[in-house]
Enzyme design. Structure first.
Site, PDB file in Angstrom:
ATOM      1  N   ASP A  35      35.703 123.147  -5.787  1.00 43.99           N
ATOM      2  CA  ASP A  35      36.724 124.044  -5.123  1.00 43.99           C
ATOM      3  C   ASP A  35      38.077 123.738  -5.706  1.00 43.99           C
ATOM      4  O   ASP A  35      38.835 123.063  -4.956  1.00 43.99           O
ATOM      5  CB  ASP A  35      36.651 123.735  -3.815  1.00 43.99           C
ATOM      6  CG  ASP A  35      37.003 122.252  -3.343  1.00 43.99           C
ATOM      7  OD1 ASP A  35      36.816 121.159  -4.255  1.00 43.99           O
ATOM      8  OD2 ASP A  35      37.512 121.957  -2.129  1.00 43.99           O
ATOM      9  N   HIS A 267      40.010 111.614  -6.990  1.00 40.66           N
ATOM     10  CA  HIS A 267      38.747 111.581  -6.405  1.00 40.66           C
ATOM     11  C   HIS A 267      37.664 112.382  -7.375  1.00 40.66           C
ATOM     12  O   HIS A 267      36.698 111.652  -7.832  1.00 40.66           O
ATOM     13  CB  HIS A 267      38.678 112.520  -5.070  1.00 40.66           C
ATOM     14  CG  HIS A 267      39.920 112.241  -4.117  1.00 40.66           C
ATOM     15  ND1 HIS A 267      39.748 110.988  -3.493  1.00 40.66           N
ATOM     16  CD2 HIS A 267      40.870 112.833  -3.777  1.00 40.66           C
ATOM     17  CE1 HIS A 267      40.869 111.041  -2.550  1.00 40.66           C
ATOM     18  NE2 HIS A 267      41.562 112.100  -3.069  1.00 40.66           N
TER      19      HIS A 267
HETATM   20  C1  BDR Z   1      37.999 115.657  -1.771  1.00 36.48           C
HETATM   21  O1  BDR Z   1      38.832 116.557  -1.017  1.00 36.48           O
HETATM   22  C2  BDR Z   1      39.611 117.546  -1.746  1.00 36.48           C
HETATM   23  O2  BDR Z   1      40.934 117.699  -1.417  1.00 36.48           O
HETATM   24  C3  BDR Z   1      39.450 116.838  -3.288  1.00 36.48           C
HETATM   25  O3  BDR Z   1      39.469 117.927  -4.052  1.00 36.48           O
HETATM   26  C4  BDR Z   1      38.364 116.078  -3.271  1.00 36.48           C
HETATM   27  O4  BDR Z   1      37.196 116.708  -3.622  1.00 36.48           O
HETATM   28  C5  BDR Z   1      38.782 114.181  -1.341  1.00 36.48           C
HETATM   29  O5  BDR Z   1      38.383 114.009  -0.055  1.00 36.48           O
HETATM   30 CA    CA Z   2      37.137 118.850  -4.694  1.00 38.41          CA
END
Ligand code: BDR
Ligand code: CA
Length: 343
Positions: A35, A267
């Site tokens: 995403d 992340h």
């Molecule tokens: C996850 O949430 C999204 O905002 C980031 O892309 C990552 O996949 C971290 O909590």
């Molecule tokens: Ca993400």
């Protein structure tokens, strides 16, 4: 070399990474469900610059931004990297049960850190939707070595597994960025005190995926918010000074986050790195429950650490990341993005 799957998509079975040009037909293959998203961008770029894996498809999902934007961003990023051989399938516009909850306050109004990336001008999504696309790729692919790396809410993955349960076990693995398992001092939530965004956004989907029988590794906040997974300004300077297009693009999309928060949490690229270089993380196996009720605990991922009584049936477990190699992960990321040899 190319292969046509039953969904009618003709796709290359080898996509040269930057700085390479050699045949990748026997490389491990990934589908990236994403995403984009600032850190999603870094996961995609890490995959594109890794000569030891091949992206056979990208699926988009509503999460950090609405589906029109995450899909356009995936195409934009491929165009920026001058890659036209990787099919992109548009996925779910909303979670299974809940309303979408975009996180544009974190990722910028364009989802890419206000980077002003142009396009997409040349690329468009394939005709099939994400679940159909994943099913066809996994069932028809001539190799049995596909890892599904899911770095957004798990809506597409759950929808695929509901429609085609065999896909869960045909995949070699499902590696997700998601969850906060309270296994390290960093394993607390980022949306509520106990819930991580991707699971919180579609907890019903996460619950389905965790029960699917797939071989699952969860790279959660326990490790992705630890000091070994943070992009700091010194690393940003290295990336910005590079001539490699992936490094320059990374510097561009992370600039806003760095100026606002002084750091960018890595992340999604850490989940991708766990496929490229499995020894980047350590894991432990636990049964996991996803909290589906409303309120503060919605989307909490509870790792059951209780010892099992002898003779009791072994419960289904998933592997949860509990530590990250430091500086191994950031060295790998910066090395790949800058095209450094041998990283
Ligand atoms: C996850 O949430 C999204 O905002 C980031 O892309 C990552 O996949 C971290 O909590
Ligand atoms: Ca993400």
């Amino acid at each position: 070399m190319s292969h046509r799957c039953s969904c009618g998509i003709l796709y290359a079975t080898h996509v040269p990474a930057f700085g390479t040009g050699y045949f990748k037909g026997t490389m491990p293959k990934i589908i990236l469900d994403t995403d984009p998203g600032v850190d999603d961008t870094l996961a995609l770029l890490l995959a594109l610059t890794s000569p030891d894996i091949e992206i056979v498809g990208i699926t988009t999902v509503a999460g950090n931004a609405p589906i029109d934007l995450t899909t356009a961003n995936a195409l934009r990023l491929l165009e920026a990297m001058d890659i036209s051989t990787i099919p992109v399938a548009r996925g779910a516009e909303r979670p299974l049960v809940r309303q979408p909850s975009p996180a544009l306050q974190i990722h910028g109004s364009d989802g890419l850190g206000e980077s002003g990336l142009p396009g997409p001008d040349r690329l468009s999504p394939v005709a099939s939707g994400a679940p159909e696309f994943i099913k066809a790729l996994v069932r028809d692919h001539p190799y049995a070595d596909i890892d599904l790396v899911a770095v957004g809410p798990l809506t597409n993955v759950a929808t695929t597994f509901l429609a085609a349960p065999d896909v869960a076990t045909r995949l070699r693995s499902v590696v997700i960025m998601g969850g906060a398992f309270a296994l390290t001092p960093h394993g607390h939530g980022n949306v509520t005190p106990v819930s991580e965004f991707n699971v919180w956004a579609d907890p019903e989907a996460a619950d389905i995926v965790f029960r699917s029988g797939a071989s699952i590794t969860a790279v959660g906040l326990d490790v992705t918010t630890s000091p070994g997974a943070i992009l700091t300004s010194d690393l940003h300077e290295t990336l910005a000074a590079s001539t490699h297009p992936a490094a320059r693009l990374t510097a561009r999309v992370t600039r806003l986050g760095l100026s606002r928060r002084g750091q960018v949490q890595l992340h999604d690229p850490l989940a991708l790195a766990a496929v490229v270089r499995p020894d980047i993380i350590e894991t432990r196996d636990f049964p996991v429950e996803v909290v589906l009720s409303e309120g503060t605990t919605r989307g909490q991922t509870i790792a059951d650490q209780r010892p099992r009584p002898e003779g009791e049936d072994a419960p289904t477990t998933i592997s949860i990341a509990t530590s990250v190699a430091d500086p191994g992960f950031r060295d790998l990321l910066v090395g790949r993005l800058t095209g450094a040899p041998g990283r």
